[in-house]
Design a protein around this motif. Structure first.
Motif, PDB file in Angstrom:
ATOM      1  N   CYS A 137       0.836  -1.208   0.000  1.00 48.32           N
ATOM      2  CA  CYS A 137       0.000   0.000   0.000  1.00 48.32           C
ATOM      3  C   CYS A 137       0.864   1.249   0.000  1.00 48.32           C
ATOM      4  O   CYS A 137       1.747   1.395   0.847  1.00 48.32           O
ATOM      5  CB  CYS A 137      -0.928  -0.009   1.223  1.00 48.32           C
ATOM      6  SG  CYS A 137      -1.939   1.490   1.344  1.00 48.32           S
ATOM      7  N   THR A 138       0.585   2.157  -0.946  1.00 43.92           N
ATOM      8  CA  THR A 138       1.334   3.417  -1.029  1.00 43.92           C
ATOM      9  C   THR A 138       0.548   4.576  -0.431  1.00 43.92           C
ATOM     10  O   THR A 138       1.023   5.710  -0.450  1.00 43.92           O
ATOM     11  CB  THR A 138       1.642   3.755  -2.504  1.00 43.92           C
ATOM     12  OG1 THR A 138       0.398   3.918  -3.202  1.00 43.92           O
ATOM     13  CG2 THR A 138       2.460   2.655  -3.167  1.00 43.92           C
ATOM     14  N   GLY A 139      -0.653   4.305   0.053  1.00 51.41           N
ATOM     15  CA  GLY A 139      -1.479   5.372   0.627  1.00 51.41           C
ATOM     16  C   GLY A 139      -2.040   6.319  -0.417  1.00 51.41           C
ATOM     17  O   GLY A 139      -2.397   7.459  -0.108  1.00 51.41           O
ATOM     18  N   CYS A 140      -2.145   5.860  -1.676  1.00 46.15           N
ATOM     19  CA  CYS A 140      -2.570   6.752  -2.766  1.00 46.15           C
ATOM     20  C   CYS A 140      -4.023   7.205  -2.621  1.00 46.15           C
ATOM     21  O   CYS A 140      -4.407   8.251  -3.126  1.00 46.15           O
ATOM     22  CB  CYS A 140      -2.368   6.071  -4.115  1.00 46.15           C
ATOM     23  SG  CYS A 140      -3.509   4.706  -4.441  1.00 46.15           S
ATOM     24  N   THR A 170       7.659   4.491   7.119  1.00 47.11           N
ATOM     25  CA  THR A 170       6.227   4.840   7.072  1.00 47.11           C
ATOM     26  C   THR A 170       5.445   3.703   6.440  1.00 47.11           C
ATOM     27  O   THR A 170       5.927   3.037   5.528  1.00 47.11           O
ATOM     28  CB  THR A 170       6.015   6.117   6.230  1.00 47.11           C
ATOM     29  OG1 THR A 170       6.792   7.174   6.796  1.00 47.11           O
ATOM     30  CG2 THR A 170       4.554   6.544   6.214  1.00 47.11           C
ATOM     31  N   ALA A 171       4.238   3.484   6.927  1.00 47.02           N
ATOM     32  CA  ALA A 171       3.341   2.482   6.334  1.00 47.02           C
ATOM     33  C   ALA A 171       1.930   3.059   6.321  1.00 47.02           C
ATOM     34  O   ALA A 171       1.605   3.958   7.102  1.00 47.02           O
ATOM     35  CB  ALA A 171       3.379   1.188   7.145  1.00 47.02           C
ATOM     36  N   TYR A 172       1.103   2.534   5.431  1.00 46.80           N
ATOM     37  CA  TYR A 172      -0.282   3.005   5.322  1.00 46.80           C
ATOM     38  C   TYR A 172      -1.229   1.835   5.554  1.00 46.80           C
ATOM     39  O   TYR A 172      -1.034   0.748   5.001  1.00 46.80           O
ATOM     40  CB  TYR A 172      -0.523   3.633   3.949  1.00 46.80           C
ATOM     41  CG  TYR A 172       0.352   4.834   3.737  1.00 46.80           C
ATOM     42  CD1 TYR A 172      -0.004   6.072   4.279  1.00 46.80           C
ATOM     43  CD2 TYR A 172       1.556   4.734   3.048  1.00 46.80           C
ATOM     44  CE1 TYR A 172       0.817   7.173   4.130  1.00 46.80           C
ATOM     45  CE2 TYR A 172       2.386   5.833   2.889  1.00 46.80           C
ATOM     46  CZ  TYR A 172       2.012   7.053   3.433  1.00 46.80           C
ATOM     47  OH  TYR A 172       2.827   8.135   3.296  1.00 46.80           O
ATOM     48  N   ILE A 192      -7.683   5.654   5.584  1.00 53.67           N
ATOM     49  CA  ILE A 192      -6.283   5.223   5.526  1.00 53.67           C
ATOM     50  C   ILE A 192      -5.515   5.900   6.659  1.00 53.67           C
ATOM     51  O   ILE A 192      -5.499   7.131   6.759  1.00 53.67           O
ATOM     52  CB  ILE A 192      -5.643   5.572   4.171  1.00 53.67           C
ATOM     53  CG1 ILE A 192      -6.409   4.874   3.049  1.00 53.67           C
ATOM     54  CG2 ILE A 192      -4.174   5.171   4.150  1.00 53.67           C
ATOM     55  CD1 ILE A 192      -5.912   5.209   1.663  1.00 53.67           C
ATOM     56  N   TYR A 193      -4.916   5.101   7.501  1.00 53.19           N
ATOM     57  CA  TYR A 193      -4.113   5.615   8.608  1.00 53.19           C
ATOM     58  C   TYR A 193      -2.637   5.535   8.248  1.00 53.19           C
ATOM     59  O   TYR A 193      -2.201   4.572   7.606  1.00 53.19           O
ATOM     60  CB  TYR A 193      -4.364   4.791   9.880  1.00 53.19           C
ATOM     61  CG  TYR A 193      -5.764   4.932  10.411  1.00 53.19           C
ATOM     62  CD1 TYR A 193      -6.111   5.971  11.265  1.00 53.19           C
ATOM     63  CD2 TYR A 193      -6.752   4.017  10.056  1.00 53.19           C
ATOM     64  CE1 TYR A 193      -7.400   6.105  11.746  1.00 53.19           C
ATOM     65  CE2 TYR A 193      -8.052   4.153  10.525  1.00 53.19           C
ATOM     66  CZ  TYR A 193      -8.368   5.185  11.371  1.00 53.19           C
ATOM     67  OH  TYR A 193      -9.640   5.327  11.844  1.00 53.19           O
ATOM     68  N   GLU A 194      -1.893   6.533   8.678  1.00 48.46           N
ATOM     69  CA  GLU A 194      -0.445   6.524   8.457  1.00 48.46           C
ATOM     70  C   GLU A 194       0.242   6.030   9.728  1.00 48.46           C
ATOM     71  O   GLU A 194      -0.021   6.548  10.821  1.00 48.46           O
ATOM     72  CB  GLU A 194       0.039   7.936   8.113  1.00 48.46           C
ATOM     73  CG  GLU A 194       1.512   7.989   7.756  1.00 48.46           C
ATOM     74  CD  GLU A 194       1.960   9.408   7.442  1.00 48.46           C
ATOM     75  OE1 GLU A 194       2.026   9.756   6.260  1.00 48.46           O
ATOM     76  OE2 GLU A 194       2.231  10.165   8.406  1.00 48.46           O
ATOM     77  N   THR A 196       4.000   5.327  11.555  1.00 49.00           N
ATOM     78  CA  THR A 196       5.412   5.682  11.420  1.00 49.00           C
ATOM     79  C   THR A 196       6.222   5.046  12.546  1.00 49.00           C
ATOM     80  O   THR A 196       5.715   4.809  13.656  1.00 49.00           O
ATOM     81  CB  THR A 196       5.611   7.212  11.469  1.00 49.00           C
ATOM     82  OG1 THR A 196       5.013   7.708  12.672  1.00 49.00           O
ATOM     83  CG2 THR A 196       5.004   7.906  10.264  1.00 49.00           C
TER      84      THR A 196
END
Ligand code: SF4
Ligand code: SF4
Length: 267
Positions: free
Chosen positions: A20-23, A72-74, A63-65, A67
């Motif tokens: 997941c890129t958090g797009c 970083t992950a989404y 979507i939560y970020e 860290t």
């Protein structure tokens, strides 16, 4: 709490956090598929009252970020379609239920009278309340889909794994002379899983070895959010990064060994 039926089919999704890129494409697809109105006016009104917008805006998939140091992950979070859903237990109107084959937790808007018990009971903040009548910018109402009802002010709404798509997939199977209770892998897929450009969301029957989610859900890198609460989510996450699994499961520092010892458990 243990009286919920265990269905032969268990529709579920495995979200690979490392892909997941958090797009946000999944969120956009969800809004479009489920007739979620743009909310500029509502946000302005709510922000003016000092409420944090993340608790108020209508979104079925957030979507939560995450860290950790420089990493970083989404983490996309739909309704977990819990095997033991606390929202169902508390609803006085039977406006939400878990009686569909496949274990999808329903939300029946004409029955909901907006008490919000379900919101208070959901440990995942997966439900949202309609504070305002939805407002569609001029012309945009023409893009509303007939597959999903539009919700009015005063009701709670949430992700349904695009339940209408399950109904269409079953109809297509019947027309083709196939068993609607034995859908092939990929015959039914929510909009978020379909649109994800990196293939981070895999969807299918977690109990069916012919579906890709079967193996993924049993990976040692798989975990479920707040699994120890006993909610038995039908949404699984996977990551090869230990810190992601630890944050996702919300374990305390002195509990780290528990999550490192194995993957998710299955109903
Ligand atoms: S807000 Fe609606 S769905 Fe939630 S508990 Fe109340 S009546 Fe049931
Ligand atoms: S995530 Fe929340 S809304 Fe969804 S089934 Fe579980 S308790 Fe209910």
């Amino acid at each position: 709490m243990s009286t919920f039926q265990d269905f032969p089919i268990r529709w579920g999704m495995v979200i690979d956090i490392d892909k997941c890129t958090g797009c946000g494409a999944c969120v956009v697809a969800c809004n479009k598929e489920n007739n979620i109105a743009p909310q500029d006016n509502q946000l302005r009104r709510i922000e003016a009252k000092g409420f944090p917008t993340r608790f108020k805006k209508i979104e079925w998939l957030t979507i939560y970020e995450l860290t950790d140091g420089g990493d970083t992950a989404y983490l996309p979070r739909p309704c977990m379609q819990c095997g033991v859903p606390s929202c169902v237990s508390v609803c006085p109107a039977i406006a939400t239920d878990k009686n569909e084959n496949g274990g999808i937790v329903s939300q029946i808007y004409p029955r909901c009278f907006g008490c919000r018990y379900c919101m208070a009971s959901c440990p995942y903040h997966a439900r949202v309340f309609n504070w305002d009548q939805p407002v569609w910018p001029e012309g945009m109402e023409k893009q509303l889909t007939p597959h999903t009802s539009v919700r009015s002010r005063g009701v709670v709404e949430k992700c349904s794994f695009c339940h209408h798509r399950l109904m269409y997939a079953k109809d297509a199977a019947r027309v083709a002379g196939e068993d609607p209770e034995k859908l092939a892998d990929g015959a039914y897929m929510p909009a978020c899983a379909e649109v994800c450009p990196t293939g981070a969301i895999t969807f299918g029957d977690v109990k069916n070895p012919e579906h890709a989610v079967y193996e993924l859900a049993r990976s040692p890198h798989t975990f479920r959010l707040l699994a120890r609460l006993g909610t038995d989510p039908q949404v699984y996450y996977m990551s090869k990064r230990a810190w992601v699994r630890l944050q996702g499961d919300n374990y305390l520092a002195n509990e780290k060994a528990q999550v490192n010892e194995g993957g998710a458990h299955h109903g």
